[in-house]
Design an enzyme around this catalytic site. Structure first.
Site, PDB file in Angstrom:
ATOM      1  N   LYS A 252      33.533 -18.708  68.147  1.00  0.00           N
ATOM      2  CA  LYS A 252      34.949 -18.960  68.423  1.00  0.00           C
ATOM      3  C   LYS A 252      35.648 -17.728  68.970  1.00  0.00           C
ATOM      4  CE  LYS A 252      35.641 -22.941  65.680  1.00  0.00           C
ATOM      5  NZ  LYS A 252      35.822 -23.501  64.402  1.00  0.00           N
TER       6      LYS A 252
HETATM    7  N1  GLU Z   1      35.239 -29.378  62.175  1.00  0.00           N
HETATM    8  C1  GLU Z   1      33.959 -29.160  62.792  1.00  0.00           C
HETATM    9  C2  GLU Z   1      34.030 -28.058  63.822  1.00  0.00           C
HETATM   10  O1  GLU Z   1      35.096 -27.709  64.306  1.00  0.00           O
HETATM   11  C3  GLU Z   1      33.450 -30.400  63.477  1.00  0.00           C
HETATM   12  C4  GLU Z   1      32.947 -31.338  62.488  1.00  0.00           C
HETATM   13  C5  GLU Z   1      32.465 -32.632  63.017  1.00  0.00           C
HETATM   14  O2  GLU Z   1      32.762 -32.955  64.178  1.00  0.00           O
HETATM   15  O3  GLU Z   1      31.841 -33.343  62.261  1.00  0.00           O
HETATM   16  O4  GLU Z   1      33.018 -27.495  64.125  1.00  0.00           O
END
Ligand code: GLU
Length: 280
Positions: A252
């Site tokens: 990120k």
């Molecule tokens: N919240 C997760 C992420 O940002 C994605 C989870 C999902 O899509 O199951 O990596």
């Protein structure tokens, strides 16, 4: 009725990899005439920050994504927010607990590593929980609440978990070999990602989950949760991960590749979604 979702975790600014996965989710949902849901996955309170949650919404709107459902925030659909849904997650813990799938676990990561006979292939991967550290059958069954305790899901050792992925084809993982008993509840009072994501995909009637291919193994775990709960699992589409010019996964924080920075450099949403990453 097709229902898709985008579910960012606000631990940093979204990068071009997120943008492409979320755009694919939106495109697949909308081309099927379905409804897209936006969910903020902010349960990791130590790492999530509200300003990243706000920035993610802004960035994805800039990219042109639209979702059709969610609480009204200033006349627009806001996100569903996981940190506001703890009571629902506790209910799901109760369902899994009362059907005998969970046990409390006080072992640390060090204990787990010490009990493993073979060293791990990938050092940063979660070590597979060794069955020898499982407590006796029935441990913790008198609990009524998760309390300040870690809880694990007991996996069926040796069972093959197979599923078809719309983008990656046939997949199969073996419980107890590719992954072990996994955490569903953390002693800090929050559900694990695996519990929260299936609880919400079910509650929000999601019919297809689109996400990064780094979560394929998680899908195998999640299928066990769906089965334990007697819920129908959604369809799956795992997008290949975006890698940088040197073949490394984007984190990120990858400098220069966040949507904010690309936008500031004058790139258009269409360019962000299509340009060869090596050229960015
Ligand atoms: N919240 C997760 C992420 O940002 C994605 C989870 C999902 O899509 O199951 O990596």
């Amino acid at each position: 009725m097709v229902r898709g979702r985008i579910a960012p975790t606000p631990t940093g600014y979204l990068h071009v990899g997120h943008a492409r996965t979320f755009a694919l989710a939106a495109q697949r949902t909308h081309s099927a005439g379905g409804t897209l849901v936006y969910r903020t996955e902010d349960l990791d309170v130590g790492r999530c920050r509200p300003e990243f949650a706000t920035a993610a919404i802004e960035d994805l709107r800039w990219l042109g994504l639209q979702w059709q459902e969610g609480p009204d925030v200033g006349g627009q659909h806001g996100p569903y927010v996981q940190s506001q849904r703890l009571e629902w997650f506790r209910n799901v813990w109760r369902l899994l607990h009362s059907s005998g799938h969970l046990y409390p676990c006080d072992k640390s990561r060090k204990d787990v590593e010490r009990a493993l006979t073979a060293p791990h292939a990938e050092d940063d991967a979660e070590p597979i929980f060794p069955p020898v550290l499982r407590p006796a059958a029935g441990a913790g069954h008198e609990a009524r609440e998760p309390g300040p305790m870690n809880w694990r899901f007991r996996v069926p050792d040796g069972e093959t978990i197979a599923f078809n992925d719309a983008l990656q084809g046939a997949q199969s993982f073996v419980a107890g070999r590719d992954f072990g008993d996994f955490l569903v509840w953390r002693k800090d009072g929050f559900p694990s990602y695996e519990l929260a994501v299936i609880a919400d995909d079910h509650a929000m009637d999601i019919t297809e989950v689109v996400r990064g291919a780094d979560l394929l193994l998680s899908t195998a775990r999640q299928l066990l949760l769906y089965r334990a709960l007697g819920w129908t699992a959604p369809a799956w589409a795992h997008n290949p991960l975006v890698v940088d010019a040197s073949g490394k996964r984007l984190a990120k924080r990858s400098a220069g590749l966040s949507l904010r920075e690309l936008r500031a450099k004058g790139m258009t949403p269409a360019q962000v979604l299509s340009v060869d990453i090596a050229l960015l």
